[in-house]
Design an enzyme around this catalytic site. Structure first.
Site, PDB file in Angstrom:
ATOM      1  N   VAL A  34       0.836  -1.200   0.000  1.00 21.45           N
ATOM      2  CA  VAL A  34       0.000   0.000   0.000  1.00 21.45           C
ATOM      3  C   VAL A  34       0.872   1.253   0.000  1.00 21.45           C
ATOM      4  O   VAL A  34       0.596   2.216  -0.728  1.00 21.45           O
ATOM      5  CB  VAL A  34      -0.963  -0.005   1.202  1.00 21.45           C
ATOM      6  N   ALA A  89       2.260   1.678  -3.406  1.00 15.09           N
ATOM      7  CA  ALA A  89       1.236   2.199  -4.322  1.00 15.09           C
ATOM      8  C   ALA A  89       1.083   3.703  -4.144  1.00 15.09           C
ATOM      9  O   ALA A  89       0.889   4.436  -5.128  1.00 15.09           O
ATOM     10  CB  ALA A  89      -0.093   1.491  -4.077  1.00 15.09           C
ATOM     11  N   TYR A  90       1.193   4.164  -2.908  1.00 18.95           N
ATOM     12  CA  TYR A  90       1.098   5.605  -2.626  1.00 18.95           C
ATOM     13  C   TYR A  90       2.261   6.359  -3.267  1.00 18.95           C
ATOM     14  O   TYR A  90       2.060   7.365  -3.963  1.00 18.95           O
ATOM     15  CB  TYR A  90       1.084   5.810  -1.111  1.00 18.95           C
ATOM     16  N   ILE A  91       3.485   5.872  -3.067  1.00 19.96           N
ATOM     17  CA  ILE A  91       4.664   6.533  -3.622  1.00 19.96           C
ATOM     18  C   ILE A  91       4.609   6.519  -5.149  1.00 19.96           C
ATOM     19  O   ILE A  91       4.918   7.518  -5.818  1.00 19.96           O
ATOM     20  CB  ILE A  91       5.947   5.850  -3.107  1.00 19.96           C
ATOM     21  N   LYS A  99       2.075   9.097  -6.389  1.00 18.85           N
ATOM     22  CA  LYS A  99       2.624  10.453  -6.318  1.00 18.85           C
ATOM     23  C   LYS A  99       3.626  10.693  -7.435  1.00 18.85           C
ATOM     24  O   LYS A  99       3.630  11.756  -8.080  1.00 18.85           O
ATOM     25  CB  LYS A  99       3.281  10.680  -4.954  1.00 18.85           C
TER      26      LYS A  99
END
Length: 216
Positions: A128, A131-133, A136
């Site tokens: 997760v 996926a965030y990095i 962005k």
């Protein structure tokens, strides 16, 4: 100056809204939940209810017609899964850029994440977070490729709720570090006030240089 902030109920957004409103600027926040409107009004901002995961670019553009700048400070938030990192942290940021271009808003400020382009992070972190990095990084790349927006990408370190100090370190790469949300808001305000900060991507953590001087 009129500024519209996506993710208008977030902690950084509320701080920035208060800074803008307190000096007489017009500021509005895009929120999904209408029950949050009172919190924006309490800091001097106008609430605009729109769901960036469901709205079209034209829907959002209709709310930006008189804006001088937009700030993307939205995020899927803690507890969300990898899919929402894509639909909020990437897709909603791109949607806001599309809407800003359609509405003739020339200035876009992105709140990103430190080390967003560092693929060495791909080992040892949970899916997760990765996926965030990645979301962005992909959103930032979209912003840098646009010619119709003057974009600044601000990548804060680990966020805290400590009181702001007004002292930061700004660089293309700062290394790991923390920064109070209040200081991030101060940096965003300085970016909005400084046209020469357009076309820059930088990281920011706590340091020993006043915000204005650090931004240059």
């Amino acid at each position: 100056m009129r500024v519209v902030i996506a993710g208008g109920h977030g902690k950084i957004a509320l701080l920035l809204e208060q800074l803008l409103a307190s000096r007489g600027d017009s500021v509005a926040g895009l929120i999904r939940n209408p029950t949050q409107a009172a919190d924006l009004e309490a800091v001097g901002a106008t609430a605009i209810v729109v769901d960036l995961e469901q709205a079209s670019a034209s829907d959002v553009a209709s709310q930006l017609r008189d804006a001088d700048a937009v700030v993307f400070a939205a995020g899927a938030g803690p507890g969300s899964g990898a899919a929402r990192k894509q639909t909020v942290d990437r897709d909603a940021a791109i949607l806001l850029a599309d809407a800003a271009e359609a509405a003739g808003v020339g200035r876009y400020v992105m709140v990103s994440a430190i080390s967003a382009d560092d693929r060495s992070l791909d080992a040892g972190y949970d899916p997760v977070f990765l996926a965030y990095i990645q979301a962005k990084s992909e959103a930032d790349a979209d912003m840098r490729a646009r010619t119709g927006l003057k974009t600044t990408i601000v990548r804060p370190g680990r966020l805290t709720d400590d009181p702001g100090t007004g002292l930061v370190r700004i660089a293309e790469t700062t290394g790991r570090g923390a920064i109070p949300r209040a200081d991030v808001a101060a940096v965003l305000l300085a970016v909005l006030d400084n046209p020469e900060s357009a076309a820059r991507t930088f990281e920011v953590i706590s340091g020993d240089t006043p915000v204005g001087a650090a931004l240059g």
